[in-house]
Design a protein around this motif. Structure first.
Motif, PDB file in Angstrom:
ATOM      1  N   MET A   1       0.845  -1.177   0.000  1.00  5.59           N
ATOM      2  CA  MET A   1       0.000   0.000   0.000  1.00  5.59           C
ATOM      3  C   MET A   1       0.893   1.243   0.000  1.00  5.59           C
ATOM      4  N   THR A   2       0.619   2.147  -0.920  1.00  6.18           N
ATOM      5  CA  THR A   2       1.409   3.358  -1.051  1.00  6.18           C
ATOM      6  C   THR A   2       0.894   4.432  -0.102  1.00  6.18           C
ATOM      7  N   LYS A   3       1.826   5.045   0.588  1.00  5.84           N
ATOM      8  CA  LYS A   3       1.465   6.108   1.524  1.00  5.84           C
ATOM      9  C   LYS A   3       1.116   7.368   0.721  1.00  5.84           C
ATOM     10  N   ARG A   4      -0.005   7.969   1.033  1.00  4.35           N
ATOM     11  CA  ARG A   4      -0.467   9.162   0.330  1.00  4.35           C
ATOM     12  C   ARG A   4       0.317  10.372   0.837  1.00  4.35           C
ATOM     13  N   VAL A   5       0.848  11.149  -0.123  1.00  3.73           N
ATOM     14  CA  VAL A   5       1.593  12.344   0.227  1.00  3.73           C
ATOM     15  C   VAL A   5       0.646  13.536   0.162  1.00  3.73           C
ATOM     16  N   ASP A   6       0.686  14.342   1.200  1.00  7.87           N
ATOM     17  CA  ASP A   6      -0.146  15.541   1.282  1.00  7.87           C
ATOM     18  C   ASP A   6       0.105  16.421   0.056  1.00  7.87           C
ATOM     19  N   PRO A   7      -0.949  16.860  -0.639  1.00  8.96           N
ATOM     20  CA  PRO A   7      -0.781  17.710  -1.819  1.00  8.96           C
ATOM     21  C   PRO A   7       0.003  18.995  -1.526  1.00  8.96           C
ATOM     22  N   ARG A   8      -0.084  19.510  -0.306  1.00  3.60           N
ATOM     23  CA  ARG A   8       0.682  20.719   0.043  1.00  3.60           C
ATOM     24  C   ARG A   8       2.177  20.417   0.057  1.00  3.60           C
ATOM     25  N   VAL A   9       2.529  19.238   0.528  1.00  2.00           N
ATOM     26  CA  VAL A   9       3.930  18.823   0.531  1.00  2.00           C
ATOM     27  C   VAL A   9       4.419  18.692  -0.917  1.00  2.00           C
ATOM     28  N   GLN A  10       3.607  18.079  -1.761  1.00  2.55           N
ATOM     29  CA  GLN A  10       3.968  17.935  -3.169  1.00  2.55           C
ATOM     30  C   GLN A  10       4.156  19.298  -3.834  1.00  2.55           C
ATOM     31  N   ARG A  11       3.244  20.237  -3.569  1.00  2.16           N
ATOM     32  CA  ARG A  11       3.351  21.579  -4.154  1.00  2.16           C
ATOM     33  C   ARG A  11       4.609  22.290  -3.670  1.00  2.16           C
ATOM     34  N   THR A  12       4.894  22.184  -2.373  1.00  6.34           N
ATOM     35  CA  THR A  12       6.085  22.840  -1.823  1.00  6.34           C
ATOM     36  C   THR A  12       7.345  22.254  -2.437  1.00  6.34           C
ATOM     37  N   ARG A  13       7.409  20.942  -2.525  1.00 15.12           N
ATOM     38  CA  ARG A  13       8.589  20.298  -3.122  1.00 15.12           C
ATOM     39  C   ARG A  13       8.740  20.693  -4.589  1.00 15.12           C
ATOM     40  N   ALA A  14       7.631  20.772  -5.303  1.00 14.93           N
ATOM     41  CA  ALA A  14       7.691  21.181  -6.709  1.00 14.93           C
ATOM     42  C   ALA A  14       8.205  22.617  -6.821  1.00 14.93           C
TER      43      ALA A  14
END
Length: 191
Positions: A1-14
């Protein structure tokens, strides 16, 4: 099962990856600070450290897509059993690098990122190892296979680095000359 990454974390990293890549096209990687990245990304400096240990880790993460593209081309290019005629994938490798020449020049230059260079070497060596195993040279954990893989990897990386810094010729010309150097005189590659 893949752990869901918070979209805010994804946006910040991007945002951070985009900021560091922009900066890397403007200046040498060693001169980029976390403060520069934070300012460019319009976020707090402490936020950068919540996502990355240091600048080099961020640079490496930002370059992963570039690396994946380059390594994909290397995987399609026969570097073990060399055909007589240069395969189009060999030219494609140089075209890929040429499309982002400023970044590659900086990352592979004297002020570049050792982590990037090591990661690129590792990924290319893995692809060459697969080719060697497929050609029947030995198993992937064989010292002979490892030695040959790293030798071929060094040749590819040496070509790209030299071409970027010291031989400003068109990718097709560089590829054709390099292919002639890689091919043994009058024969096929030894297995």
């Amino acid at each position: 099962m893949t752990k869901r990454v918070d979209p805010r974390v994804q946006r910040t990293r991007a945002l951070l990856r985009a900021a560091v890549l922009e900066l890397a096209t403007e200046r040498e990687p060693e001169s980029i600070t976390i403060a520069h990245v934070a300012e460019r990304a319009t976020i707090n400096r402490a936020t950068v450290y919540q996502h990355y240990r240091d600048r080099d880790e961020l640079l490496l993460d930002a370059m992963e897509n570039e690396l994946a593209g380059l390594v994909g081309l290397v995987a399609r290019c026969p570097l073990v059993v060399l055909p007589r005629d240069m395969p189009p994938a060999f030219v494609d490798i140089l075209h890929h690098v040429d499309a982002n020449a400023v970044l590659y020049r900086r990352m592979l230059g004297p002020c570049g990122s050792a982590r990037f260079i090591n990661r690129l070497h590792q990924l290319v060596a893995e692809q060459v190892t697969l080719q060697l195993v497929e050609a029947g040279v030995g198993s992937s954990d064989s010292p002979v296979v490892e030695m040959r893989a790293h030798c071929a990897t060094g040749a590819v990386m040496g070509l790209v680095t030299h071409w970027l810094h010291d031989a400003p010729v068109h990718p097709e010309t560089a590829a054709a000359e390099a292919w002639q150097a890689l091919r043994p005189a009058g024969g096929t590659a030894a297995r």
